[in-house]
Enzyme design. Sequence first.
Site, PDB file in Angstrom:
ATOM      1  N   ASP A   1     -17.462   7.056  -1.740  1.00  0.00           N
ATOM      2  CA  ASP A   1     -16.359   6.796  -1.230  1.00  0.00           C
ATOM      3  C   ASP A   1     -16.137   7.951  -0.382  1.00  0.00           C
ATOM      4  O   ASP A   1     -16.596   9.057  -0.833  1.00  0.00           O
ATOM      5  CB  ASP A   1     -15.075   6.337  -1.926  1.00  0.00           C
ATOM      6  CG  ASP A   1     -13.661   6.018  -1.305  1.00  0.00           C
ATOM      7  OD1 ASP A   1     -13.780   6.051  -0.036  1.00  0.00           O
ATOM      8  OD2 ASP A   1     -12.643   6.236  -2.038  1.00  0.00           O
TER       9      ASP A   1
ATOM     10  N   ARG B   1       0.827  -1.080   0.009  1.00  0.00           N
ATOM     11  CA  ARG B   1      -0.175   0.152   0.042  1.00  0.00           C
ATOM     12  C   ARG B   1       0.693   1.239   0.113  1.00  0.00           C
ATOM     13  O   ARG B   1       1.663   1.448   1.220  1.00  0.00           O
ATOM     14  CB  ARG B   1      -0.891  -0.094   1.306  1.00  0.00           C
ATOM     15  CG  ARG B   1      -1.698   1.347   1.476  1.00  0.00           C
ATOM     16  CD  ARG B   1      -2.807   1.213   2.387  1.00  0.00           C
ATOM     17  NE  ARG B   1      -3.996   0.485   1.776  1.00  0.00           N
ATOM     18  CZ  ARG B   1      -5.337   0.650   2.433  1.00  0.00           C
ATOM     19  NH1 ARG B   1      -5.307   1.228   3.355  1.00  0.00           N
ATOM     20  NH2 ARG B   1      -6.083   0.084   1.452  1.00  0.00           N
TER      21      ARG B   1
ATOM     22  N   GLN C   1      -9.757  -3.835  -4.286  1.00  0.00           N
ATOM     23  CA  GLN C   1     -11.231  -3.554  -3.838  1.00  0.00           C
ATOM     24  C   GLN C   1     -12.219  -3.792  -4.818  1.00  0.00           C
ATOM     25  O   GLN C   1     -13.236  -4.157  -4.449  1.00  0.00           O
ATOM     26  CB  GLN C   1     -11.082  -1.967  -3.649  1.00  0.00           C
ATOM     27  CG  GLN C   1     -12.338  -1.386  -2.904  1.00  0.00           C
ATOM     28  CD  GLN C   1     -12.753  -1.872  -1.760  1.00  0.00           C
ATOM     29  OE1 GLN C   1     -12.038  -1.745  -0.777  1.00  0.00           O
ATOM     30  NE2 GLN C   1     -14.016  -2.346  -1.408  1.00  0.00           N
TER      31      GLN C   1
ATOM     32  N   ARG D   1     -13.392  -8.575   0.377  1.00  0.00           N
ATOM     33  CA  ARG D   1     -12.071  -8.341   0.148  1.00  0.00           C
ATOM     34  C   ARG D   1     -11.087  -9.625   0.476  1.00  0.00           C
ATOM     35  O   ARG D   1     -10.229 -10.004  -0.229  1.00  0.00           O
ATOM     36  CB  ARG D   1     -11.374  -7.192   1.030  1.00  0.00           C
ATOM     37  CG  ARG D   1     -11.942  -5.960   0.762  1.00  0.00           C
ATOM     38  CD  ARG D   1     -11.679  -5.364  -0.517  1.00  0.00           C
ATOM     39  NE  ARG D   1     -10.160  -5.127  -0.382  1.00  0.00           N
ATOM     40  CZ  ARG D   1      -9.540  -4.285  -0.048  1.00  0.00           C
ATOM     41  NH1 ARG D   1     -10.204  -3.518   0.762  1.00  0.00           N
ATOM     42  NH2 ARG D   1      -8.117  -4.384   0.020  1.00  0.00           N
TER      43      ARG D   1
ATOM     44  N   CYS E   1     -16.383   1.342  -0.265  1.00  0.00           N
ATOM     45  CA  CYS E   1     -15.353   0.394   0.038  1.00  0.00           C
ATOM     46  C   CYS E   1     -14.950   0.564   1.722  1.00  0.00           C
ATOM     47  O   CYS E   1     -14.275  -0.457   2.153  1.00  0.00           O
ATOM     48  CB  CYS E   1     -13.841   0.932  -0.427  1.00  0.00           C
ATOM     49  SG  CYS E   1     -13.315   2.557  -0.136  1.00  0.00           S
TER      50      CYS E   1
ATOM     51  N   HIS F   1      -6.967   1.208  -6.872  1.00  0.00           N
ATOM     52  CA  HIS F   1      -7.106   0.209  -5.641  1.00  0.00           C
ATOM     53  C   HIS F   1      -7.981  -1.021  -6.306  1.00  0.00           C
ATOM     54  O   HIS F   1      -9.041  -1.358  -6.041  1.00  0.00           O
ATOM     55  CB  HIS F   1      -8.084   0.891  -4.590  1.00  0.00           C
ATOM     56  CG  HIS F   1      -8.148   0.079  -3.250  1.00  0.00           C
ATOM     57  ND1 HIS F   1      -7.530  -0.803  -2.952  1.00  0.00           N
ATOM     58  CD2 HIS F   1      -8.983   0.365  -2.403  1.00  0.00           C
ATOM     59  CE1 HIS F   1      -7.644  -1.416  -1.660  1.00  0.00           C
ATOM     60  NE2 HIS F   1      -8.655  -0.395  -1.352  1.00  0.00           N
TER      61      HIS F   1
HETATM   62  N1   CP Z   1     -11.172  -0.523   1.666  1.00  0.00           N
HETATM   63  C1   CP Z   1     -10.256  -0.468   2.340  1.00  0.00           C
HETATM   64  O1   CP Z   1      -8.947  -0.738   1.569  1.00  0.00           O
HETATM   65  O2   CP Z   1      -9.939  -0.230   3.663  1.00  0.00           O
HETATM   66  P1   CP Z   1      -8.580  -0.178   4.749  1.00  0.00           P
HETATM   67  O3   CP Z   1      -8.260   1.194   4.321  1.00  0.00           O
HETATM   68  O4   CP Z   1      -8.968  -0.419   5.796  1.00  0.00           O
HETATM   69  O5   CP Z   1      -7.594  -1.392   4.215  1.00  0.00           O
HETATM   70  N1  NVA Z   2      -9.984   6.666  -1.365  1.00  0.00           N
HETATM   71  C1  NVA Z   2      -9.768   6.195  -0.228  1.00  0.00           C
HETATM   72  C2  NVA Z   2      -9.891   4.850  -0.122  1.00  0.00           C
HETATM   73  C3  NVA Z   2      -9.691   4.018   1.098  1.00  0.00           C
HETATM   74  C4  NVA Z   2      -9.651   2.550   1.407  1.00  0.00           C
HETATM   75  C5  NVA Z   2      -8.484   6.418   0.204  1.00  0.00           C
HETATM   76  O1  NVA Z   2      -7.418   6.390  -0.684  1.00  0.00           O
HETATM   77  O2  NVA Z   2      -8.130   7.063   1.383  1.00  0.00           O
END
Ligand code: CP
Ligand code: NVA
Length: 309
Positions: free
Chosen positions: A228, A110, A140, A295, A267, A137
């Site tokens: 989101d 990440r 997701q 997930r 998400c 992502h």
């Molecule tokens: N939706 C998602 O990726 O959640 P987290 O940020 O908790 O991993």
């Molecule tokens: N768009 C959000 C998604 C989190 C899972 C972010 O990048 O923070």
Amino acid sequence: MSTPRHFLGLDDIPASELRAILDEAHKRKKARAGLSKGAIDADAPCDGKTLALIFEKSSTRTRFSFDMGMRQLGGSSITATANDMQLGRGETVDDTAKVLSRFVDGIMLRANSHDTLTELARNASVPVINGLTDRSHPCQIMADLQTLEEQGRDLNGLRLTWVGDGNNVAVSFAHAAAKFGFNLTISTPQGYAVPGQELSLARGAGAKITVTENPMEASKDADVVIADTFVSMGDKDADKRLADLAPYEVTDALMSKADKDALFLHCLPAHRGEEVSASVIDGPQSVVFDEAENRLHAQKAIIKWCFDR
Ligand code: CP
Ligand code: NVA
């Protein structure tokens, strides 16, 4: 040595492969009915394999689903934040990739910047999986599509409407539209659009995408409405974003424009009263907790696909 099979984005994986991953996710989820969460799948396809889970940003779902996913596949995982690693003190991504490739069988990252992910993948001799970047992502969206299919929806021709910020999750929906044949409507205010090059890329690959600033118009007859957060990790100017995006909250009034059987996706993490009303996300049309659970199942299929070559 063959090139590792990375999972970096839905744009660069053939539709047939993504379809096979989704089928595998459904199959593996069904096969676990009645098992305890820590039990290992009968075929234990990742026996002897270890996946590194590296985080430059916070995570709940991604962290726990990848870790439990590896356990269920019969393998193991090692989690570290970038700040725990020399990466956080300036060791290069290139060297990190080469070193980790000597220890583990795969790496989930990440990252703040998508460039970090692609640099890691370029230099790793093991598969690399995108666990969210500023660009996309993809894990997701595989879970989201699994959720829609298990609700009995046929993705081909389905009308999905994205309302709010044209962020990383929206970009992966645009990429997925080209691979799964759903119609995507994106409604964002000025200054928050999905980047033009991403729309061109997706449309060039066959995605049917409509863009409109009007969220009510965008939601008319939608089969699925998606929200989101208005402030993604790493975004600056939170107060300005919340003000600019406030008219894009998914409310009961907005959901009433959609098809009467429309589903609501998010998400998570969610901010009730910002991008979505509590009555919508906690209401009967919301499938957000199935989406979160998926997930786990979708990623197990992704991990297996990466290791299968
Ligand atoms: N939706 C998602 O990726 O959640 P987290 O940020 O908790 O991993
Ligand atoms: N768009 C959000 C998604 C989190 C899972 C972010 O990048 O923070």
